[in-house]
Design an enzyme around this catalytic site. Structure first.
Site, PDB file in Angstrom:
ATOM      1  CE  LYS A  81      -4.003  -2.106   2.265  1.00 53.63           C
ATOM      2  NZ  LYS A  81      -4.964  -1.968   3.382  1.00 53.63           N
ATOM      3  CB  THR A 113      -7.299  -5.252   9.928  1.00 52.23           C
ATOM      4  OG1 THR A 113      -7.818  -6.410   9.279  1.00 52.23           O
ATOM      5  CG2 THR A 113      -7.628  -4.001   9.131  1.00 52.23           C
ATOM      6  CG  HIS A 128      -5.301  -6.125  -0.154  1.00 47.60           C
ATOM      7  ND1 HIS A 128      -6.495  -6.131   0.525  1.00 47.60           N
ATOM      8  CD2 HIS A 128      -5.452  -6.982  -1.197  1.00 47.60           C
ATOM      9  CE1 HIS A 128      -7.339  -6.947  -0.105  1.00 47.60           C
ATOM     10  NE2 HIS A 128      -6.737  -7.470  -1.147  1.00 47.60           N
ATOM     11  CG  ASN A 180      -3.651  -2.035   6.839  1.00 50.78           C
ATOM     12  OD1 ASN A 180      -3.533  -1.726   5.658  1.00 50.78           O
ATOM     13  ND2 ASN A 180      -4.662  -2.756   7.295  1.00 50.78           N
ATOM     14  CD  GLU A 237      -8.759  -8.741  -3.642  1.00 51.70           C
ATOM     15  OE1 GLU A 237      -7.679  -9.214  -3.229  1.00 51.70           O
ATOM     16  OE2 GLU A 237      -9.659  -8.351  -2.884  1.00 51.70           O
ATOM     17  CE1 TYR A 284      -9.434  -2.926   0.633  1.00 47.71           C
ATOM     18  CE2 TYR A 284      -8.350  -1.027  -0.324  1.00 47.71           C
ATOM     19  CZ  TYR A 284      -8.290  -2.208   0.387  1.00 47.71           C
ATOM     20  OH  TYR A 284      -7.094  -2.682   0.859  1.00 47.71           O
TER      21      TYR A 284
HETATM   22  P1  GDP Z   1      -7.976  -6.518   5.724  1.00 48.23           P
HETATM   23  O1  GDP Z   1      -8.592  -7.664   4.970  1.00 48.23           O
HETATM   24  O2  GDP Z   1      -7.144  -6.982   6.907  1.00 48.23           O
HETATM   25  O3  GDP Z   1      -7.198  -5.574   4.819  1.00 48.23           O
HETATM   26  O4  GDP Z   1      -9.151  -5.672   6.389  1.00 48.23           O
HETATM   27  P2  GDP Z   1     -10.596  -5.237   5.834  1.00 48.23           P
HETATM   28  O5  GDP Z   1     -10.949  -5.948   4.564  1.00 48.23           O
HETATM   29  O6  GDP Z   1     -11.525  -5.329   6.984  1.00 48.23           O
HETATM   30  O7  GDP Z   1     -10.411  -3.692   5.523  1.00 48.23           O
HETATM   31  C1  GDP Z   1      -9.841  -3.238   4.330  1.00 48.23           C
HETATM   32  C2  GDP Z   1      -8.917  -2.084   4.620  1.00 48.23           C
HETATM   33  O8  GDP Z   1      -9.685  -0.976   5.096  1.00 48.23           O
HETATM   34  C3  GDP Z   1      -7.899  -2.323   5.751  1.00 48.23           C
HETATM   35  O9  GDP Z   1      -6.759  -3.044   5.336  1.00 48.23           O
HETATM   36  C4  GDP Z   1      -7.573  -0.899   6.166  1.00 48.23           C
HETATM   37  O10 GDP Z   1      -6.680  -0.264   5.238  1.00 48.23           O
HETATM   38  C5  GDP Z   1      -8.944  -0.241   6.056  1.00 48.23           C
HETATM   39  N1  GDP Z   1      -9.689  -0.301   7.342  1.00 48.23           N
HETATM   40  C6  GDP Z   1     -10.228  -1.411   7.936  1.00 48.23           C
HETATM   41  N2  GDP Z   1     -10.857  -1.100   9.077  1.00 48.23           N
HETATM   42  C7  GDP Z   1     -10.703   0.258   9.231  1.00 48.23           C
HETATM   43  C8  GDP Z   1     -11.138   1.199  10.228  1.00 48.23           C
HETATM   44  O11 GDP Z   1     -11.797   0.854  11.212  1.00 48.23           O
HETATM   45  N3  GDP Z   1     -10.787   2.511  10.019  1.00 48.23           N
HETATM   46  C9  GDP Z   1     -10.070   2.921   8.927  1.00 48.23           C
HETATM   47  N4  GDP Z   1      -9.774   4.226   8.806  1.00 48.23           N
HETATM   48  N5  GDP Z   1      -9.659   2.054   7.975  1.00 48.23           N
HETATM   49  C10 GDP Z   1      -9.959   0.757   8.115  1.00 48.23           C
END
Ligand code: GDP
Length: 131
Positions: A3, A85, A109, A106, A120, A43
């Site tokens: 990222k 995450t 991905h 973070n 993807e 996303y």
């Molecule tokens: P991942 O599969 O571990 O990447 O997590 P998710 O699919 O739940 O979320 C996608 C991405 O959205 C994450 O990798 C973060 O970059 C972002 N994200 C997830 N949860 C949060 C949150 O609570 N706040 C914010 N600002 N970003 C989030």
């Protein structure tokens, strides 16, 4: 996908080294930059979440490194390698623990299923619609 925060911090090489040392083979790789619209498409599953607009802005804030990786049990093993995450909850030694700045920025991905890995992969690379 590496990222923008990790790319801009100069951590792409260190992250790719960890990925290869964990036994993943890179079968496609590309440095590119997502527009806000493309980030929104990637996303789309999160479009109802309160952080969606911020996420799209962040994901289009700098270059990303898209990769297709190959390994037995790749999805589960990669999720283990990248960590939770939220880096505050990530296990020591994981990519997110080492390189993530926040729950949003973070570092990396990873696809959450074989089916989404195919979708993807096709989002970034033509010719990889079928593995
Ligand atoms: P991942 O599969 O571990 O990447 O997590 P998710 O699919 O739940 O979320 C996608 C991405 O959205 C994450 O990798 C973060 O970059 C972002 N994200 C997830 N949860 C949060 C949150 O609570 N706040 C914010 N600002 N970003 C989030």
């Amino acid at each position: 996908m590496i990222k923008p925060d990790a790319y801009l911090a100069g951590n792409s090489g260190a992250i790719i080294k960890m990925i290869e040392e964990a036994g993943f083979r890179i079968v496609a790789a590309k440095l590119t930059k997502l527009s806000g619209e493309r980030a929104g498409q990637f996303y789309a599953v999160h479009s109802a979440r309160p952080f969606y607009n911020d996420l799209c802005t962040y994901m289009s804030s700098g270059p990303i490194v898209a990769m297709i990786l190959e390994k037995d049990n790749a999805v589960a093993d990669f999720r283990k390698l990248i960590g939770a995450t939220n880096p505050a909850n990530a296990e020591p030694g994981t990519i997110r623990k080492l390189f993530a700045k926040s729950i949003e920025a973070n570092a990396i991905h990873g696809s959450d299923s074989d089916e989404n890995a195919t979708i993807e992969g096709a989002f970034f690379f033509s010719g990889f619609e079928q593995f």
